[in-house]
Structure formats: structure tokens, C-alpha cells
Design a protein around this motif. Structure first.
Motif, PDB file in Angstrom:
ATOM      1  N   HIS A   3       0.849  -1.191   0.000  1.00 17.78           N
ATOM      2  CA  HIS A   3       0.000   0.000   0.000  1.00 17.78           C
ATOM      3  C   HIS A   3       0.882   1.238   0.000  1.00 17.78           C
ATOM      4  N   ARG A   4       0.590   2.180  -0.870  1.00 15.77           N
ATOM      5  CA  ARG A   4       1.396   3.401  -0.917  1.00 15.77           C
ATOM      6  C   ARG A   4       0.485   4.628  -0.849  1.00 15.77           C
ATOM      7  N   ARG A   5       1.006   5.668  -0.213  1.00 19.22           N
ATOM      8  CA  ARG A   5       0.300   6.939  -0.157  1.00 19.22           C
ATOM      9  C   ARG A   5       1.048   7.948  -0.998  1.00 19.22           C
ATOM     10  N   LYS A   6       0.347   8.925  -1.486  1.00 16.66           N
ATOM     11  CA  LYS A   6       1.021  10.007  -2.186  1.00 16.66           C
ATOM     12  C   LYS A   6       1.642  10.947  -1.167  1.00 16.66           C
ATOM     13  N   PRO A   7       2.959  11.164  -1.219  1.00 15.97           N
ATOM     14  CA  PRO A   7       3.602  12.046  -0.239  1.00 15.97           C
ATOM     15  C   PRO A   7       2.955  13.427  -0.238  1.00 15.97           C
ATOM     16  N   GLY A   8       2.788  13.975   0.954  1.00 21.84           N
ATOM     17  CA  GLY A   8       2.278  15.330   1.078  1.00 21.84           C
ATOM     18  C   GLY A   8       0.775  15.434   1.191  1.00 21.84           C
ATOM     19  N   THR A   9       0.056  14.291   1.193  1.00 24.94           N
ATOM     20  CA  THR A   9      -1.411  14.360   1.261  1.00 24.94           C
ATOM     21  C   THR A   9      -1.921  14.396   2.694  1.00 24.94           C
ATOM     22  N   GLY A  10      -1.052  14.538   3.661  1.00 20.19           N
ATOM     23  CA  GLY A  10      -1.473  14.621   5.048  1.00 20.19           C
ATOM     24  C   GLY A  10      -0.450  13.997   5.956  1.00 20.19           C
ATOM     25  N   ARG A  11      -0.318  14.550   7.141  1.00 18.15           N
ATOM     26  CA  ARG A  11       0.677  14.062   8.082  1.00 18.15           C
ATOM     27  C   ARG A  11       0.054  13.166   9.134  1.00 18.15           C
ATOM     28  N   LEU A  12       0.833  12.186   9.532  1.00 14.21           N
ATOM     29  CA  LEU A  12       0.430  11.247  10.564  1.00 14.21           C
ATOM     30  C   LEU A  12       1.141  11.608  11.857  1.00 14.21           C
ATOM     31  N   GLY A  13       0.388  12.056  12.856  1.00 11.54           N
ATOM     32  CA  GLY A  13       0.969  12.347  14.154  1.00 11.54           C
ATOM     33  C   GLY A  13       1.031  11.082  14.990  1.00 11.54           C
ATOM     34  N   VAL A  14       2.227  10.704  15.432  1.00 11.34           N
ATOM     35  CA  VAL A  14       2.417   9.491  16.237  1.00 11.34           C
ATOM     36  C   VAL A  14       2.821   9.912  17.639  1.00 11.34           C
ATOM     37  N   VAL A  15       1.943   9.702  18.613  1.00  7.14           N
ATOM     38  CA  VAL A  15       2.185  10.136  19.986  1.00  7.14           C
ATOM     39  C   VAL A  15       2.881   9.014  20.751  1.00  7.14           C
ATOM     40  N   VAL A  16       4.016   9.336  21.358  1.00 10.74           N
ATOM     41  CA  VAL A  16       4.796   8.367  22.129  1.00 10.74           C
ATOM     42  C   VAL A  16       5.120   8.967  23.493  1.00 10.74           C
ATOM     43  N   GLY A  17       5.528   8.103  24.415  1.00  8.36           N
ATOM     44  CA  GLY A  17       5.877   8.590  25.746  1.00  8.36           C
ATOM     45  C   GLY A  17       7.133   9.423  25.735  1.00  8.36           C
ATOM     46  N   GLU A  18       8.193   8.874  25.121  1.00 12.22           N
ATOM     47  CA  GLU A  18       9.432   9.623  24.969  1.00 12.22           C
ATOM     48  C   GLU A  18      10.077   9.249  23.656  1.00 12.22           C
ATOM     49  N   PHE A  19      10.840  10.179  23.119  1.00 16.23           N
ATOM     50  CA  PHE A  19      11.526   9.933  21.860  1.00 16.23           C
ATOM     51  C   PHE A  19      12.761  10.830  21.791  1.00 16.23           C
ATOM     52  N   PRO A  20      13.905  10.239  21.406  1.00 15.33           N
ATOM     53  CA  PRO A  20      14.120   8.829  21.061  1.00 15.33           C
ATOM     54  C   PRO A  20      14.294   7.973  22.311  1.00 15.33           C
ATOM     55  N   SER A  21      14.098   6.677  22.152  1.00 17.09           N
ATOM     56  CA  SER A  21      14.264   5.744  23.263  1.00 17.09           C
ATOM     57  C   SER A  21      14.968   4.497  22.748  1.00 17.09           C
ATOM     58  N   THR A  22      16.117   4.176  23.322  1.00 13.37           N
ATOM     59  CA  THR A  22      16.854   3.008  22.867  1.00 13.37           C
ATOM     60  C   THR A  22      16.146   1.711  23.222  1.00 13.37           C
ATOM     61  N   SER A  23      15.202   1.748  24.168  1.00 13.04           N
ATOM     62  CA  SER A  23      14.504   0.526  24.567  1.00 13.04           C
ATOM     63  C   SER A  23      13.210   0.304  23.787  1.00 13.04           C
ATOM     64  N   GLU A  24      12.847   1.216  22.882  1.00 14.98           N
ATOM     65  CA  GLU A  24      11.621   1.080  22.105  1.00 14.98           C
ATOM     66  C   GLU A  24      11.919   1.174  20.615  1.00 14.98           C
ATOM     67  N   THR A  25      12.835   0.299  20.167  1.00 10.18           N
ATOM     68  CA  THR A  25      13.214   0.323  18.753  1.00 10.18           C
ATOM     69  C   THR A  25      12.047  -0.064  17.855  1.00 10.18           C
ATOM     70  N   PHE A  26      11.078  -0.817  18.379  1.00 12.02           N
ATOM     71  CA  PHE A  26       9.951  -1.235  17.543  1.00 12.02           C
ATOM     72  C   PHE A  26       9.140  -0.034  17.082  1.00 12.02           C
ATOM     73  N   ILE A  27       9.032   1.003  17.907  1.00  9.11           N
ATOM     74  CA  ILE A  27       8.301   2.207  17.506  1.00  9.11           C
ATOM     75  C   ILE A  27       9.077   2.964  16.438  1.00  9.11           C
ATOM     76  N   LEU A  28      10.377   3.081  16.635  1.00  3.54           N
ATOM     77  CA  LEU A  28      11.220   3.747  15.635  1.00  3.54           C
ATOM     78  C   LEU A  28      11.129   3.021  14.300  1.00  3.54           C
ATOM     79  N   ARG A  29      11.241   1.696  14.317  1.00  2.91           N
ATOM     80  CA  ARG A  29      11.196   0.932  13.063  1.00  2.91           C
ATOM     81  C   ARG A  29       9.864   1.115  12.356  1.00  2.91           C
TER      82      ARG A  29
END
Length: 420
Positions: A3-29
Motif C-alpha cells: 500500500h502506498r500513499r502520495k507524499p504530502g497528502t497529510g501528516r500522521l501524528g504518532v504520539v509516544v511517551g518519549e523519543f528517542p528511546s533506545t529501549s523502544e526500537t519497535f516504535i522507531l522501526r
């Protein structure tokens, strides 16, 4: 099909507890993979950790992260007025939501009010105005802030649940959040079934099992292993649920029977001093190394040297437990034979004597026995090493697993863009 989106058609806000975090690589990936597939991701972090180590892949996202304001200030209150002027209906709705939900469960009132102030401040910023959908990681405070931010901006909201946030009482009004979310992603079957049992009405058709993943091509087994003393590697935050004290006791039992190996811990946390004292008390000080926190780049050479990987997770008194630790995916992909405990979501990845070995949680004797088997039974080692890597490549490849999340996100963003 990707599935692909056209770049620039809207931003996705991803709310996390802290960033960056070396213990939460799954969120970064996950954020990096979404960007590769055409999403414009805006990380929204409630705090910035004091740790100096940062995964190299996080650098670009850090420069675009919106950080929540610290403490109560005149500036914070002024930004509420800005948000109110820009989004009068949305801010009024969020305020009503905070007060009605908070008063319904008084202990949650403080979290709802502080989340409203944070969300109002973020909405008042220029970057906040371009967010088309809000996705929160963890159903604790990040999802409360995410829900408030989506309400103010007038966009859709979704969230991901993981482990501690599902099984402890940390998530306030979880049923309300599950009902408000367009969808909720859960990274283990174990966690999904818990939510279905406890919140059957709110989760009907809205829960989706979406395993995390890694890029197996970045975690390739080395052609040759380290020829020094056998290394047993353990990676994770030094907290109670990881069971590292059990692992130390198991190591002491194995060494008392003549097993020779070094035990290397990677990670930091509140239990470090206690674990170091325990290692000394068990006579293991010369056989245990505490490396502290490491970035992914620093950790890779240890995977290449390890003869075995061990994780001794338990269920704590408050219900906290592991899901499927991403370090298990990494170790198996690197061809490191693994011993883990039969708890949380771990059995969804580790099948006993197939993709690794499972020990009883909280049982040093059983863990010790399985550890010796994985170190010295060559036929077993070869079998689980091959099957473990194949399992990760088949079921935990992020380039495939991300498709389910993209499908759900595209539906939300498309529907929001049409004003539905």
C-alpha cells in the motif's frame, strides 16, 4: 500488494511517551517503515529522555519531533487560547471530554486535564495544524493526549497497545479509549485476547493483531562466531519483569555444575545496582558483564559473538509482563540459539525445542537446565537456530507486517479527508 500513499497528502501524528528511546526500537522501526511507504510522520513525544545514546536511524525524526511542554507556565496557558481560537468546536469538545470522563473516574481527572493542556499546546503550533490522523503508542497517557489532540484538530484517532499498558491498571478509562479509537492494534494474541475478555463491547471488530517486525536482511548471522569463552547475551531494561535476577541464579546453578560461559547484560534501569550485588553474592562477578545502555549499532557485535541468548521474563505482582520482546526477533534473526520463559506473548514466537527453548517463569533450576542444553547440545542448537531465523523471516518481517497498519491508517485518513 504494497500500500502506498502520495507524499504530502497529510501528516500522521504518532504520539509516544518519549523519543528517542533506545529501549523502544519497535516504535522507531514502525515510523521509519511508514515513511518509506509514503507517510509523512510527525513524532509527538511527551518527554525527551536524558540518555545520550541514540540510534542512528532516529536522527532525522528527532529533528521533526513535537515535544510536549514541561510544567505549567503562562506560555502554556496562552497557547490554550490560541488553540481555542483556531479550533473553537474541537477545543470545547475536548474540554468537555476531559471534564466528564475525568469526573467519572476522579483518579483520572489529573491525567485528562494535563493531557488537554499538552494537546492544546501542540494544536496551537504550526506543525500541529497539518496532522491528518493521530495514532498513539501505548494505551496509557500517550493515548489520552492523542485522543485530546485528535478531538481538538477534528481528525481521526487510533492507538496501539503492547504489554504493560494492557495488563496493569496504568491505563485510565481504557474502555472509553477503545470505544473512541477507529481501530486498536495489538502486537500479541495474548494481549488481544485480554482486551477482548475485559472490554468485549468496545473492542468488537476494532481490535487487530499486528505483529511488530524487523528487517531480517539487517540482522544476518555472521559467517563465524567469536572463539573466546562462550557468551550468553541478555538484553533489556533492568526492571523486575525481565527476571534478570532469576537468570543470575540460573547461571550460578549452571556454573556450579561445571558449565563455562560469560553472561553479558545490555541495558540499564532501576535494578542495576541490586543485580550487580546479586552477581557478586552468587560468586559470578568474574563471569558477568554489565554493559549498560547501547544503541543498535553498538549491540550488533555482541549478537555476532553470542553463543546463546537468554530472557527470563516473569509476570509481576501488578500484572506487568512482556509481549514479544523485539530483542528476541533480533537474536533469532542473527542465528543465536535462544532460551526464554513461557510467559506473556513469548510462546507466540518461541516454540519449545522448535524455534528455541522455553523454561518455567521464575524457576532458576529449569532455566539453568535449558541454558545448559542450548549451550552444549549441538544438534539442538543447529535445529533451533535454523528454525528460529526462518520463523522471524516468515512471520515477523516488518516490510510485510506493516501492510495491515497501512490499510487501517489509509481508511482513517481517507475518511477524514472526506469529512466523514
Amino acid at each position: 500488494m504494497r500500500h502506498r500513499r502520495k507524499p504530502g497528502t497529510g501528516r500522521l501524528g504518532v504520539v509516544v511517551g518519549e523519543f528517542p528511546s533506545t529501549s523502544e526500537t519497535f516504535i522507531l522501526r514502525e515510523m521509519l517503515e511508514l515513511e518509506k511507504r509514503g507517510f509523512d510522520v510527525v513524532p509527538v513525544a511527551l518527554s525527551c529522555p536524558v540518555e545520550e545514546e541514540t540510534h542512528a536511524d532516529a536522527t532525522d525524526l528527532i529533528s521533526r519531533t513535537l515535544y510536549a511542554p514541561k510544567g505549567l507556565s503562562v506560555g502554556l496557558l496562552l497557547r490554550q487560547f490560541v488553540a481555542l481560537i483556531r479550533y473553537p468546536a474541537g477545543y470545547g469538545s475536548a474540554l468537555a471530554l476531559a471534564l466528564t470522563r475525568g469526573l467519572r473516574q476522579v483518579r483520572s481527572l489529573r491525567e485528562f486535564v494535563s493531557s488537554l493542556l499538552i494537546a492544546g499546546s501542540l494544536a496551537a503550533s504550526a506543525a500541529g495544524r497539518s496532522i491528518s490522523h493521530v495514532h498513539a503508542q501505548f494505551c496509557t497517557k500517550p493515548s489520552t493526549v492523542g485522543l485530546m489532540l485528535a478531538e481538538i484538530l477534528g481528525v481521526t484517532f487510533s492507538m496501539s497497545c503492547h504489554a504493560r499498558d494492557i495488563f496493569t491498571g496504568d491505563a485510565v478509562l481504557l474502555g472509553e479509549k477503545l470505544g473512541a479509537a477507529e481501530f486498536t492494534a495489538v502486537c500479541t494474541q495474548h494481549g488481544l485476547e485480554r482486551l477482548q475478555r475485559v472490554h468485549p463491547l468496545q473492542t468488537r471488530e476494532r481490535l487487530h493483531l499486528l505483529y511488530h517486525g524487523i528487517d531480517p536482511t539487517r540482522f544476518m548471522p555472521p559467517l563465524e562466531r567469536h572463539e573466546g569463552p562462550p557468551m550468553v547475551l541478555a538484553v533489556g531494561r533492568l526492571v523486575e519483569k525481565k527476571g534478570f535476577d532469576i537468570l543470575l541464579r540460573a547461571a550460578a546453578l549452571a556454573r556450579s555444575r561445571g558449565a563455562q560461559f560469560e553472561l553479558h547484560f545490555v541495558g540499564d534501569g532501576p535494578e542495576r545496582e541490586d543485580l550487580e550485588r546479586l552477581a557478586s553474592g552468587l560468586g559470578l562477578r568474574d563471569a558477568v558483564v554489565f554493559h549498560g545502555r547501547m544503541t543498535q549499532e553498538e549491540l550488533m557485535p555482541l549478537y555476532e559473538q553470542a553463543r546463546a541468548f537468554a530472557i527470563a521474563s516473569i509476570v509481576t505482582a501488578d500484572g506487568d509482563r512482556d509481549g514479544i520482546p523485539n530483542v528476541l526477533l533480533e537474536a533469532l534473526a542473527m542465528g543465536v540459539p535462544t532460551v526464554a520463559t513461557n510467559t506473556g506473548g513469548i510462546p507466540e514466537l518461541i516454540e519449545h525445542e522448535e524455534t528455541g527453548l522455553l523454561a518455567k517463569p521464575g524457576d532458576p533450576a529449569d532455566l539453568s537446565e535449558q541454558l545448559e542444553r542450548i549451550l552444549y547440545d549441538e544438534e539442538l542448537r543447529d535445529r533451533v537456530r535454523k528454525a528460529g531465523r526462518e520463523r522471524v523471516a516468515l512471520d515477523f518481517d516488518i516490510t510485510r507486517n506493516i501492510d495491515g497498519l497501512i490499510t487501517l491508517l489509509d481508511k482513517c485518513i481517507d475518511r477524514d479527508a472526506k469529512g466523514a
